[in-house]
Scaffold this motif. Structure first.
Motif, PDB file in Angstrom:
ATOM      1  N   VAL A   9       0.835  -1.201   0.000  1.00  0.00           N
ATOM      2  CA  VAL A   9       0.000   0.000   0.000  1.00  0.00           C
ATOM      3  C   VAL A   9       0.869   1.251   0.000  1.00  0.00           C
ATOM      4  N   GLY A  10       1.975   1.203   0.713  1.00  0.00           N
ATOM      5  CA  GLY A  10       2.878   2.342   0.739  1.00  0.00           C
ATOM      6  C   GLY A  10       3.473   2.631  -0.635  1.00  0.00           C
ATOM      7  N   CYS A  11       3.876   1.579  -1.346  1.00  0.00           N
ATOM      8  CA  CYS A  11       4.402   1.752  -2.710  1.00  0.00           C
ATOM      9  C   CYS A  11       3.321   2.300  -3.634  1.00  0.00           C
ATOM     10  N   GLN A  12       2.109   1.770  -3.494  1.00  0.00           N
ATOM     11  CA  GLN A  12       0.993   2.240  -4.315  1.00  0.00           C
ATOM     12  C   GLN A  12       0.732   3.724  -4.085  1.00  0.00           C
ATOM     13  N   ALA A  13       0.720   4.129  -2.819  1.00  0.00           N
ATOM     14  CA  ALA A  13       0.455   5.532  -2.484  1.00  0.00           C
ATOM     15  C   ALA A  13       1.568   6.439  -3.010  1.00  0.00           C
ATOM     16  N   TRP A  14       2.824   5.988  -2.893  1.00  0.00           N
ATOM     17  CA  TRP A  14       3.951   6.800  -3.360  1.00  0.00           C
ATOM     18  C   TRP A  14       3.908   7.005  -4.871  1.00  0.00           C
ATOM     19  N   VAL A  20       0.840  10.076 -10.639  1.00  0.00           N
ATOM     20  CA  VAL A  20      -0.525  10.085 -11.180  1.00  0.00           C
ATOM     21  C   VAL A  20      -1.315  11.311 -10.724  1.00  0.00           C
ATOM     22  N   ALA A  21      -1.368  11.549  -9.437  1.00  0.00           N
ATOM     23  CA  ALA A  21      -2.166  12.657  -8.902  1.00  0.00           C
ATOM     24  C   ALA A  21      -1.794  14.007  -9.517  1.00  0.00           C
ATOM     25  N   PRO A  22      -0.503  14.323  -9.688  1.00  0.00           N
ATOM     26  CA  PRO A  22      -0.167  15.615 -10.307  1.00  0.00           C
ATOM     27  C   PRO A  22      -0.729  15.762 -11.721  1.00  0.00           C
ATOM     28  N   VAL A  23      -0.761  14.665 -12.477  1.00  0.00           N
ATOM     29  CA  VAL A  23      -1.299  14.711 -13.844  1.00  0.00           C
ATOM     30  C   VAL A  23      -2.798  14.956 -13.813  1.00  0.00           C
ATOM     31  N   LEU A  24      -3.489  14.260 -12.930  1.00  0.00           N
ATOM     32  CA  LEU A  24      -4.933  14.451 -12.811  1.00  0.00           C
ATOM     33  C   LEU A  24      -5.261  15.888 -12.405  1.00  0.00           C
ATOM     34  N   PHE A  25      -4.479  16.419 -11.481  1.00  0.00           N
ATOM     35  CA  PHE A  25      -4.698  17.789 -11.023  1.00  0.00           C
ATOM     36  C   PHE A  25      -4.423  18.792 -12.147  1.00  0.00           C
ATOM     37  N   GLU A  26      -3.357  18.564 -12.891  1.00  0.00           N
ATOM     38  CA  GLU A  26      -2.960  19.477 -13.963  1.00  0.00           C
ATOM     39  C   GLU A  26      -4.031  19.583 -15.042  1.00  0.00           C
ATOM     40  N   LEU A  29      -8.821  16.544 -13.883  1.00  0.00           N
ATOM     41  CA  LEU A  29      -9.488  15.238 -13.957  1.00  0.00           C
ATOM     42  C   LEU A  29      -9.647  14.630 -12.562  1.00  0.00           C
ATOM     43  N   MET A  30      -9.978  15.435 -11.587  1.00  0.00           N
ATOM     44  CA  MET A  30     -10.013  14.945 -10.215  1.00  0.00           C
ATOM     45  C   MET A  30     -11.141  13.953  -9.960  1.00  0.00           C
ATOM     46  N   GLU A  31     -12.131  13.899 -10.886  1.00  0.00           N
ATOM     47  CA  GLU A  31     -13.181  12.875 -10.725  1.00  0.00           C
ATOM     48  C   GLU A  31     -12.612  11.469 -10.919  1.00  0.00           C
ATOM     49  N   TRP A  32     -11.395  11.416 -11.493  1.00  0.00           N
ATOM     50  CA  TRP A  32     -10.736  10.119 -11.696  1.00  0.00           C
ATOM     51  C   TRP A  32      -9.753   9.817 -10.566  1.00  0.00           C
ATOM     52  N   TYR A  33      -9.841  10.578  -9.475  1.00  0.00           N
ATOM     53  CA  TYR A  33      -8.866  10.430  -8.389  1.00  0.00           C
ATOM     54  C   TYR A  33      -8.871   9.007  -7.811  1.00  0.00           C
ATOM     55  N   GLU A  34     -10.040   8.540  -7.389  1.00  0.00           N
ATOM     56  CA  GLU A  34     -10.112   7.199  -6.802  1.00  0.00           C
ATOM     57  C   GLU A  34      -9.837   6.110  -7.836  1.00  0.00           C
ATOM     58  N   PRO A  35     -10.467   6.178  -9.050  1.00  0.00           N
ATOM     59  CA  PRO A  35     -10.119   5.173 -10.060  1.00  0.00           C
ATOM     60  C   PRO A  35      -8.633   5.190 -10.398  1.00  0.00           C
ATOM     61  N   GLY A  36      -8.019   6.391 -10.373  1.00  0.00           N
ATOM     62  CA  GLY A  36      -6.590   6.481 -10.665  1.00  0.00           C
ATOM     63  C   GLY A  36      -5.753   5.758  -9.636  1.00  0.00           C
ATOM     64  N   PHE A  37      -6.141   5.877  -8.363  1.00  0.00           N
ATOM     65  CA  PHE A  37      -5.431   5.174  -7.287  1.00  0.00           C
ATOM     66  C   PHE A  37      -5.541   3.665  -7.488  1.00  0.00           C
ATOM     67  N   ASP A  38      -6.745   3.207  -7.854  1.00  0.00           N
ATOM     68  CA  ASP A  38      -6.941   1.776  -8.120  1.00  0.00           C
ATOM     69  C   ASP A  38      -6.121   1.334  -9.337  1.00  0.00           C
ATOM     70  N   ALA A  39      -6.005   2.218 -10.338  1.00  0.00           N
ATOM     71  CA  ALA A  39      -5.263   1.874 -11.546  1.00  0.00           C
ATOM     72  C   ALA A  39      -3.791   1.619 -11.241  1.00  0.00           C
ATOM     73  N   VAL A  43      -1.550  -1.754 -12.241  1.00  0.00           N
ATOM     74  CA  VAL A  43      -0.235  -1.786 -12.893  1.00  0.00           C
ATOM     75  C   VAL A  43       0.759  -2.579 -12.044  1.00  0.00           C
ATOM     76  N   MET A  44       0.736  -2.353 -10.744  1.00  0.00           N
ATOM     77  CA  MET A  44       1.645  -3.087  -9.856  1.00  0.00           C
ATOM     78  C   MET A  44       1.377  -4.588  -9.912  1.00  0.00           C
ATOM     79  N   LEU A  45       0.102  -4.956  -9.898  1.00  0.00           N
ATOM     80  CA  LEU A  45      -0.253  -6.372 -10.012  1.00  0.00           C
ATOM     81  C   LEU A  45       0.193  -6.923 -11.354  1.00  0.00           C
ATOM     82  N   GLY A  46       0.102  -6.089 -12.390  1.00  0.00           N
ATOM     83  CA  GLY A  46       0.539  -6.513 -13.718  1.00  0.00           C
ATOM     84  C   GLY A  46       2.019  -6.824 -13.756  1.00  0.00           C
ATOM     85  N   VAL A  47       2.816  -5.994 -13.093  1.00  0.00           N
ATOM     86  CA  VAL A  47       4.255  -6.243 -13.023  1.00  0.00           C
ATOM     87  C   VAL A  47       4.526  -7.587 -12.344  1.00  0.00           C
ATOM     88  N   VAL A  48       3.811  -7.846 -11.257  1.00  0.00           N
ATOM     89  CA  VAL A  48       3.973  -9.125 -10.551  1.00  0.00           C
ATOM     90  C   VAL A  48       3.617 -10.284 -11.479  1.00  0.00           C
TER      91      VAL A  48
END
Length: 331
Positions: A9-14, A20-26, A29-39, A43-48
């Motif tokens: 969770v710490g890696c995901q948040a970092w 991700v968050a800076p791009v959404l803010f720029e 697209l803040m309505e995608w904030y929660e979906p972006g966190f899940d995304a 990606v992390m699961l995909g790497v695994v």
């Protein structure tokens, strides 16, 4: 285990807060904030998953290959599919299209006064057993995926898309993600709506997808392996699923219309589509038009297969005539 979860969770948040968050803010697209966190987690699961496939499953293919004459050039495009899918690039495109649709469906059902019950409300003891609850949802998900897979073979317009997956002559662990984007979209929509109606929670749904797709990657492995006399009836393995990719012959025109189950063979056994004969058959398709996918890259395959899909949607009089020697698509 708690430490590993906290690290994850710490890696995901970092990653989210840094990239991700800076791009959404720029871009507002803040309505995608929660979906972006899940995304980020996807990606992390995909790497695994890629590491498990590349370092684990490929070891068995190299050590005990079933087809020792495999042409690696044919497999190269499948690696592209795996990277694009596992790292969330294709799923992101599919998600952007499907998210508003599934949200609208959920809104309409709730507006109509229907709130899908969770299984835990029907079977209260599942509240106290997270593993049992996950397994029940997993079985339900696989049941839905089994029937959707049969639909991919049943309807000519859907087979026009799904045939891309079957066109690979060299089936390997990289083959599972070889799908057209429209095919992925249709499956995602159908399974997401099904998950909503049976009450699958988002965190369970992501884990179901990850575990299920790892099993499906292994089931495509170029090895002659099953899980034993009893185990092969409980879990789909390479020997069972390879028959589903078998090249049709005059004696077995519909051999690929068997062994549909993604994870649990029980569905094929119950509904009469299972074959356990242990025969080794070549893989691919008997339609030269579809077989030509093997000579194309990712973009060319996507464009060509979409053309097949559009033609399959046209009324019969408007379709191009079937070339001599080609079997017509199933209806």
């Amino acid at each position: 285990m708690r430490d590993l979860i906290d690290l994850w969770v710490g890696c995901q948040a970092w990653i989210f807060e840094t990239a991700v968050a800076p791009v959404l803010f720029e871009f507002g697209l803040m309505e995608w904030y929660e979906p972006g966190f899940d995304a980020v987690e996807i990606v992390m699961l995909g790497v695994v998953q890629i590491l498990v496939i590349a370092l684990g499953m490929r070891f068995f293919e190299k050590r005990w290959p079933l087809d020792r004459t495999a042409n690696d050039d044919l497999v190269a495009v499948d690696r592209v599919y795996t990277i694009l899918n596992k790292l969330g690039i294709v799923p992101l495109a599919v998600f952007v299209v499907s998210f508003p649709i599934t949200n609208q469906i959920e809104y309409l059902t709730r507006a109509a006064g229907f709130v899908p019950p969770r299984l835990e409300q029907i079977v209260p003891w599942l509240y106290d057993n997270a593993l049992a609850s996950f397994l029940v949802y997993f079985v339900l998900y696989d049941f839905a995926a089994y029937w959707l897979h049969r639909a991919q073979h049943k309807f000519s317009w859907w087979w026009a898309l799904h045939s891309l997956h079957h066109s690979q002559r060299q089936v390997t662990v990289w083959n599972d993600d070889r799908n057209h984007i429209v095919d992925d979209l249709l499956m995602t929509l159908a399974l997401a709506v099904f998950a909503q109606f049976v009450g699958v929670q988002p965190e369970d749904y992501i884990l179901i997808l990850m575990v299920g797709r790892l099993v499906e990657s292994w089931s495509h492995a170029n090895v002659d392996v099953s899980f034993g006399r009893v185990g092969e009836k409980l879990l789909v393995g390479p020997r069972f699923h390879r028959l589903h990719h078998a090249l049709a012959s005059p004696e077995e025109r519909h051999i690929h219309d068997h062994n549909f189950a993604p994870v649990f063979p029980i569905w094929d056994i119950l509904f009469g589509t299972a074959i356990y004969d242990g025969k080794h058959r070549p893989t691919g398709v008997d339609d030269p038009v579809v077989d030509a996918d093997n000579g194309r890259g990712w973009i060319a395959q996507q464009v060509t297969v979409f053309g097949r899909f559009v033609r399959a949607l046209l009324p019969r009089p408007m379709r191009a005539p079937i070339q001599p020697g080609l079997r017509p698509p199933a209806e």
